[in-house]
Design an enzyme around this catalytic site. Structure first.
Site, PDB file in Angstrom:
ATOM      1  N   ALA A 253       0.866  -1.177   0.000  1.00 52.64           N
ATOM      2  CA  ALA A 253       0.000   0.000   0.000  1.00 52.64           C
ATOM      3  C   ALA A 253       0.903   1.228   0.000  1.00 52.64           C
ATOM      4  CB  ALA A 253      -0.925  -0.001   1.209  1.00 52.64           C
ATOM      5  N   GLU A 255       0.837   5.541   1.089  1.00 53.50           N
ATOM      6  CA  GLU A 255       0.118   6.569   1.839  1.00 53.50           C
ATOM      7  C   GLU A 255       0.014   7.899   1.118  1.00 53.50           C
ATOM      8  OE1 GLU A 255       4.480   6.679   3.333  1.00 53.50           O
ATOM      9  OE2 GLU A 255       3.036   5.178   2.673  1.00 53.50           O
ATOM     10  N   GLU A 289      -1.670   2.832   6.963  1.00 56.54           N
ATOM     11  CA  GLU A 289      -1.691   3.912   5.971  1.00 56.54           C
ATOM     12  C   GLU A 289      -2.370   5.161   6.518  1.00 56.54           C
ATOM     13  OE1 GLU A 289       0.205   3.551   3.439  1.00 56.54           O
ATOM     14  OE2 GLU A 289       0.543   1.465   4.000  1.00 56.54           O
TER      15      GLU A 289
END
Length: 827
Positions: A253, A255, A289
């Site tokens: 992932a 951010e 995140e």
């Protein structure tokens, strides 16, 4: 010279996968200059112009590809405020960085979106910019896109205007002051659901038909924002936050400020197909995140050496946030037994790095540095929270975030804020754990009632070090009357002594595993604690720490492998803690690869532990199982089946045949069942391959089938898996197959030759960020019997790929450790 504001317009072509862009950068130059140097990478620059209230000038320019720089030459020297205008083109590559293309699978078909991944230095691959985290600016983003496409950026849409060309102009709200690596641009045919119950609006953005599977993640996201606002008490300045599924994504992932991207399996929950451990992982990644919206986005690192300020804090809250809302998940145990052990393993190498990374511009975040800045850093934050107390810990966080909001910070800025807020001196603590290499072990010597504690650096290979740490030590005292006491002290010199109180039967150092260190006892002391582990007078955290320390000192050469196996069978044969059982299973599976002459005794120990534990917890998942229990059941099934437990094989193959017959099986045993099925049934390769390549199979399930591809016991079938890997497997998953086959004992006799012969092909077919992660795994395991060849190969690759130095050094040292342990266990 510094940027103040950017206006960037993109016109992406999702048929030809090229884009045109224009950028206006408002600058301030304090000194008079005739040259502007920006970062640019893999772009075609068409024109550069400079504008001030007094002049408009055409500029010449040069691209310096090796330095990833654009040098702009002005016809006269200027200072003060000015605007730079640049026209450029680029390519939507398929290498998972910059402004790239990614698959969007829906209705059984593969379509495409364009998306971005900029950390650490790839915003320059989308537009010319000052691509360093401290050079923050505000941004106005615009897209010219087809009418039927949706544009996504960091902020909400300000305006959409139809154009006479049949396209539309999409303008977004101005961003807050932010770093270039946190920008996001996405264009595609998206499906969106929203949570507008409070501010900020949360949006799930997926391929058509998939947004319904994002509701669990949105629920966790809302809780995570609530936690951040309550505990951090610092601004989140955006009106929305997006959660965007990107199928082709090298990271888990990212951010991006207000527009977070995720792999599909880390965001979407498919009922009946997503396992409980995957559900927990989704919650953790979402929490991580969102913590970054403060740690990294609001306050960014002044340079990349301070990246720990982002990742160590965010990883700490990866577990703190779920623990706050769902304490029954045992999140802190999950940290200790998962990422925490990865951090300890990496930090046990002489070639480790400190949490505050050395240098600056040459820093790369990969498998050699990530376990330190993420896992070790999070555990150091846990130690700090325990040392200061939770109230002062959060005071320090709030003061740091508010003092440096919308700016960039260094380690010193962080520690100064903590000292100002808490009133406690912590520089000595900080230097020990953030700036120094490695971590300590405490040697315990007991003579009657007198106990001597000595600290030394822990490394798996022999190494002399005079480093000292500031160690908060917690000791659990067991009394003869059955009561317990806790003793707290600080060990900051080489050694210290203390006297046990009357009536003490024994004691355990590092109570509840709250410290980042290992403990070495005499065998007699170990066996006394072993009896407490067997009777469960030691809690699960302390049983875990005792066994984990024994295993690592065995690897170091302090204890023998037969003694370690006997310790397990004497004191852990009836273990029921998920934390302990998962670590023991992982250790035994790794020992099977290394201690080749003692495989029979390793398998016997593993079968005994797996069968006893599964009888207690049950082979079939229960509705109220937590993720850690389900994860442990899965690894016990795999270990037991792989180690030839007839009962476990019978159970797993029965469910594998149900799958082949088209039936559903419980998601929590799916992974172990398909791995054992592949191992037991060579004729199932085509079936496994069909699941891997079926675009309708959810990514969370596909990961299990990919693991099964590496479990066949016939060399020709593993070679077919490797060929499939380079032709039909998505680039983001290719390193996984390569690494997993290295863990298959069947491959040990031939895999090293294959890896060397195919390395140039890997370089062409895999993104560097993905390929690099194989360099520490495959060569190190191959060094068990091919050490000289491995060292020669890695030295050569190191010369070809200087940024991979950390991975190369790590691979060499791990190879030496495995080779040495292999020789030790031959006796």
């Amino acid at each position: 010279m510094k940027p103040n504001h950017y206006l960037i317009q993109f016109e992406p072509d999702l048929d030809q996968f090229v884009f045109h862009g224009s950028a206006r950068i408002d600058l301030t130059s304090e000194a008079s200059t005739s040259e502007i140097i920006l970062n640019a990478k893999e772009l075609t620059i068409h024109s550069c112009k400079i504008h001030t209230p007094e002049v408009d000038l055409d500029c010449t320019f040069d691209l310096h590809a090796d330095q990833e720089e654009l040098h702009i030459h002005m016809p006269q020297s200027l200072s003060g405020e000015m605007s730079l205008h640049i026209e450029f083109d680029g390519i939507h590559n398929d290498n998972l960085y910059g402004f790239y293309k990614s698959r969007m699978t829906y209705d059984g078909k593969v379509n495409y979106m364009v998306t971005t991944q900029f950390e650490e230095r790839d915003a320059r691959a989308a537009f010319p910019c000052f691509d360093e985290p401290a050079l923050k600016a505000t941004f106005d983003i615009e897209f010219v896109i087809d009418i039927d496409l949706t544009g996504v950026a960091n902020t909400a849409i300000l305006d959409e205007t139809p154009l006479t060309t049949g396209k539309k102009l999409v303008k977004f709200d101005r961003t807050p002051k932010m770093s270039t690596y946190l920008l996001y641009f996405g264009v595609g045919k998206f499906e969106i659901i929203e949570d507008t119950t409070k501010s900020p609006t949360l949006r799930m953005i997926t391929a058509p038909g998939k947004s319904q599977y994002g509701k669990f993640a949105l629920n966790i996201a809302r809780k995570s924002f609530d936690y951040g606002e309550e505990f951090f008490q610092a601004p989140y300045p955006l009106s929305k936050c997006d959660f965007i599924v990107v199928e082709d994504f090298a990271a888990g992932a990212m951010e991006n400020y207000g527009a977070i991207t995720f792999r599909e399996n880390l965001l979407l929950v498919h009922p009946g197909k997503t396992s409980k451990p995957q559900l927990v992982r989704i919650a953790q990644v979402v929490a991580h995140e969102i913590a970054h919206m403060w740690f990294g986005d609001l306050v960014s690192p002044a340079t990349w050496k301070y990246l720990w300020l982002n990742e160590s804090f965010a990883t700490y809250f990866t577990y703190a946030i779920p623990d706050h809302y769902i304490p029954e998940w045992l999140s802190w145990e999950d940290l200790l037994g998962g990422r925490g052990l990865a951090g300890l393993r990496r930090d046990s190498l002489i070639s480790t790095v400190p949490v505050e990374l050395p240098g600056d511009k040459e820093i790369s975040i990969d498998a050699s540095s990530a376990p330190i800045i993420y896992a070790k850093g999070a555990l150091v934050m846990r130690v700090l929270a325990g040392y200061l107390g939770e109230e002062k810990f959060f005071k320090g966080i709030r003061h740091f975030l508010n003092k440096h909001a919308f700016g960039a910070a260094t380690s010193d800025d962080c520690w100064a804020a903590f000292e100002e807020a808490s009133g406690d001196p912590i520089i000595e603590f900080a230097h020990s754990w953030v700036n120094q290499l490695g971590y300590p072990f405490i040697k315990v010597t007991q003579t009657g009632d007198s106990v001597l504690l000595e600290q030394h650096r822990f490394t798996l290979l022999p190494h002399e070090s005079d480093t000292l740490w500031f160690i908060p030590v917690k000791i659990r005292i067991f009394k003869e009357d059955g009561s317990e006491e806790i003793m707290d002290m600080i060990l900051k010199d080489r050694s210290m002594e203390f006297t046990l109180s009357a009536g003490t039967s024994t004691f355990k150092v590092n109570a509840d595993q709250l410290g980042f260190y290992r403990v070495e006892y005499s065998l007699d002391h170990l066996y006394r604690l072993g009896e407490l582990a067997k009777s469960h007078q030691l809690n699960s955290l302390d049983r875990f720490g005792l066994q984990s320390d024994y295993f690592n000192f065995m690897q170091k050469g302090s204890y023998s492998l037969p003694d370690y196996l006997a310790f397990l069978q004497n004191y852990y044969a009836d273990e029921d803690s998920p934390l302990c059982l998962t670590d023991i299973s992982t250790n035994l599976l790794r020992l099977e690869l290394v201690a080749t002459t003692q495989r029979d005794s390793i398998k016997t120990a593993g079968r005994t532990i797996a069968e006893h534990a599964l009888e207690k917890m049950g082979y079939i998942p229960a509705e109220d199982d937590i993720g850690m229990v389900s994860e442990t059941r899965s690894i016990l099934l795999w270990m037991g089946g792989h180690f030839q437990s007839e009962k476990i094989i019978s159970f797993a193959t029965e469910y594998f045949q149900k799958l082949r017959a088209g039936e559903m099986i419980p998601a929590d045993i799916f992974k172990s069942v398909v791995k054992i099925g592949a191992e037991q049934y060579p004729d199932s390769w085509d079936y496994v391959e069909s699941q891997v390549t079926d675009p309708s199979v959810p990514e969370s399930v596909k990961q299990h089938w990919l693991a099964a591809l590496a479990c066949f016991t016939d060399r020709s079938l593993l070679e077919k898996s490797l060929e499939l890997n380079l032709t039909k497997i998505a680039k983001l998953n290719r390193a996984s197959i390569i690494a997993l086959i290295a863990l298959n004992p069947v491959s040990q006799s031939w895999y090293w030759d294959y890896y060397q012969s195919k390395f140039q092909t890997f370089q062409k077919e895999m993104p560097k960020s993905v390929l690099g992660n194989t360099l520490a795994m495959v060569p190190s395991l191959s060094a068990i019997e091919n050490k000289d060849s491995v060292i020669e190969f890695l030295t050569k690759i190191g010369e070809m790929m200087p940024p991979a130095k950390g991975l190369i050094d790590m691979g060499k040292e791990l190879g030496e450790i495995y080779h040495r342990l292999h020789l030790q266990t031959q006796n």
